[in-house]
Design a protein around this motif. Structure first.
Motif, PDB file in Angstrom:
ATOM      1  N   LEU A   1       0.855  -1.283   0.028  1.00  0.00           N
ATOM      2  CA  LEU A   1      -0.071  -0.006   0.101  1.00  0.00           C
ATOM      3  C   LEU A   1       0.903   1.339  -0.154  1.00  0.00           C
ATOM      4  CD1 LEU A   1      -2.614  -0.829   2.789  1.00  0.00           C
ATOM      5  CD2 LEU A   1      -3.140  -0.853   0.246  1.00  0.00           C
ATOM      6  N   LYS A   2       1.176   1.825  -1.194  1.00  0.00           N
ATOM      7  CA  LYS A   2       2.112   3.032  -0.994  1.00  0.00           C
ATOM      8  C   LYS A   2       1.078   4.348  -1.445  1.00  0.00           C
ATOM      9  CE  LYS A   2       4.766   5.843  -4.452  1.00  0.00           C
ATOM     10  NZ  LYS A   2       3.636   6.695  -4.843  1.00  0.00           N
ATOM     11  N   TRP A   3       1.110   5.115  -0.358  1.00  0.00           N
ATOM     12  CA  TRP A   3       0.554   6.433  -0.251  1.00  0.00           C
ATOM     13  C   TRP A   3      -1.181   6.234  -0.315  1.00  0.00           C
ATOM     14  CZ3 TRP A   3       2.814  11.374  -2.703  1.00  0.00           C
ATOM     15  CH2 TRP A   3       3.187  12.275  -1.790  1.00  0.00           C
TER      16      TRP A   3
ATOM     17  N   ILE B   1       3.574  -0.986   3.777  1.00  0.00           N
ATOM     18  CA  ILE B   1       3.068   0.252   3.845  1.00  0.00           C
ATOM     19  C   ILE B   1       3.935   1.570   3.781  1.00  0.00           C
ATOM     20  CG2 ILE B   1       1.638   2.021   4.977  1.00  0.00           C
ATOM     21  CD1 ILE B   1       0.252  -0.238   6.378  1.00  0.00           C
ATOM     22  N   ILE B   2       3.618   2.415   2.650  1.00  0.00           N
ATOM     23  CA  ILE B   2       4.624   3.534   2.504  1.00  0.00           C
ATOM     24  C   ILE B   2       3.926   4.607   2.787  1.00  0.00           C
ATOM     25  CG2 ILE B   2       6.283   4.737   0.965  1.00  0.00           C
ATOM     26  CD1 ILE B   2       6.720   2.095  -0.460  1.00  0.00           C
TER      27      ILE B   2
ATOM     28  N   LEU C   1       8.772   3.260   5.356  1.00  0.00           N
ATOM     29  CA  LEU C   1       8.237   1.872   4.854  1.00  0.00           C
ATOM     30  C   LEU C   1       8.155   0.992   6.219  1.00  0.00           C
ATOM     31  CD1 LEU C   1       9.625  -0.313   2.165  1.00  0.00           C
ATOM     32  CD2 LEU C   1       9.167  -1.376   4.378  1.00  0.00           C
ATOM     33  N   ILE C   2       6.730   0.608   6.307  1.00  0.00           N
ATOM     34  CA  ILE C   2       6.168  -0.004   7.638  1.00  0.00           C
ATOM     35  C   ILE C   2       5.917  -1.373   7.157  1.00  0.00           C
ATOM     36  CG2 ILE C   2       4.838   0.065   9.422  1.00  0.00           C
ATOM     37  CD1 ILE C   2       4.045   2.771   8.655  1.00  0.00           C
ATOM     38  N   GLU C   3       6.443  -2.384   7.776  1.00  0.00           N
ATOM     39  CA  GLU C   3       6.188  -3.761   7.276  1.00  0.00           C
ATOM     40  C   GLU C   3       5.075  -4.210   8.747  1.00  0.00           C
ATOM     41  OE1 GLU C   3       9.679  -6.342   6.291  1.00  0.00           O
ATOM     42  OE2 GLU C   3      10.779  -4.589   6.972  1.00  0.00           O
ATOM     43  N   VAL C   4       4.112  -4.786   8.357  1.00  0.00           N
ATOM     44  CA  VAL C   4       2.951  -4.994   9.159  1.00  0.00           C
ATOM     45  C   VAL C   4       2.880  -6.530   9.210  1.00  0.00           C
ATOM     46  CG1 VAL C   4       0.837  -4.231  10.350  1.00  0.00           C
ATOM     47  CG2 VAL C   4       2.141  -2.802   9.116  1.00  0.00           C
TER      48      VAL C   4
END
Length: 359
Positions: free
Chosen positions: A257-259, A291-292, A354-357
């Motif tokens: 999910l980028k922006w 996620i960015i 950059l979030i790794e969930v």
């Protein structure tokens, strides 16, 4: 009698306070000056020259009226002070060269930020900010609605030129961020066999991932009309699928999910995140969400970048589709937990992270 607070301020404090107010009163001049330089083609002229260019040679190359020649040094002086050009003086003659920031403004550069910058001057984006105080006193969802009577997405759907500029902006940004994540965040894709880029548009980021990691089966997931515009000639490990992220997502090891989430309210974000959670396997089986986005109010980020992030948040409030916002770490964590995710890891990427969930 005057206000006692005035007399409690020292002369130094008064002057500092005045300087801050004056700074805010003219700060827009920096943006307008850079807009002027881009429209005159100054970065490209310097680049085409192939080396440091003298002020006189620059003026000769500009499409300006001769009577305005003596003003160019004033424009360049401000932009050099702001970090867009390097100014040198040799034998009493000014010379200028590009900086990394002005290289992002080249028309044919491999990485461009010009569209993002110039789009902020579009009336439909800019003018809602003039209605902020009015909006605070009414019940409209956004200042954009106060001005246009509808939301951004509806206007963009009807305005083909505005939509094109928006897509150009997203593509330019995607080209830059794609280089960063495939070169600096290689570990993120370790063990990933399949990836879905939600809202991936033309697939700029997905194509870069597919090329850098040929073993990953990559899919761009976007609205059917967006996917239909991409044709059918794609690489073996890249394809496009139409759908709606508010309904369901195809299964994959990882989802990107980028922006995307900063455009939506918390409730809508949780819906999207829940569909992501349903589409990926457990953490033990390699499932993850990438996620960015911006993470605001981070003490590790300097004052200048924090100010940019907070201004972006205000812009989202004024002109977004309704409920868009930038979030701090606590707000992101709240969304992740509400959607059924248990852990996350953050890697900072300039203004964004950059979030790794993980499930």
């Amino acid at each position: 009698m005057g206000n006692s607070d005035e007399h409690e301020m020292s002369c130094s404090e008064l002057l500092q306070a005045q300087a801050l107010v004056w700074n805010f009163s003219v700060i827009y001049v920096k943006s307008l000056s850079l807009k002027c330089a881009i429209e005159l083609g100054i970065p490209d002229i310097i680049h085409s020259h192939g080396q440091t260019i003298t002020l006189s040679k620059l003026i000769e190359s500009l499409p300006i009226h001769r009577s305005k020649s003596h003003c160019i040094h004033r424009l360049m002086r401000l932009l050099a002070h702001s970090g867009f050009f390097v100014k040198q003086t040799q034998k009493q003659e000014e010379k200028y060269s590009l900086t990394p920031a002005s290289r992002l403004l080249l028309k044919q550069g491999p990485f461009r930020a010009t569209t993002t910058f110039l789009n902020q001057f579009e009336e439909k984006y800019f003018n809602p900010g003039l209605f902020l105080s009015t909006w605070f006193q009414n019940s409209d969802e956004t200042p954009f609605y106060t001005m246009h009577g509808t939301n951004l997405w509806q206007v963009m759907f009807q305005d083909q030129e505005l939509r094109r500029k928006f897509y150009d902006e997203m593509e330019d940004d995607s080209r830059l961020i794609a280089k960063v994540i495939v070169e600096e965040c290689e570990e993120v894709f370790k063990g990933v066999e399949s990836l879905i880029d939600v809202g991936g548009g033309t697939g700029t980021v997905t194509k870069a991932i597919a090329n850098a990691f040929p073993h990953i089966r990559c899919t761009v997931f976007d609205l059917p009309h967006v996917v239909a515009e991409q044709g059918t000639d794609h690489d073996h490990n890249l394809n496009f699928v139409g759908g709606n992220m508010f309904e369901a997502l195809p299964p994959a090891n990882a989802i990107l999910l980028k922006w995307i989430l900063h455009d939506w309210k918390d409730e809508e974000c949780v819906t999207i995140l829940k569909h992501c959670r349903e589409a990926i396997p457990s953490k033990e089986e390699g499932g993850k969400l990438i996620i960015i986005e911006m993470i605001i109010e981070d003490s590790n980020i300097d004052k200048e970048r924090t100010e940019t992030q907070l201004c972006w948040d205000m812009m989202m409030m004024a002109g977004g589709g309704g409920g868009g916002q930038e979030r701090n770490k606590m707000a992101w964590e709240k969304l992740f937990l509400a959607a059924g995710f248990g852990d996350y890891k953050i890697t900072h990427l300039g203004l964004r992270s950059l979030i790794e969930v993980y499930p």
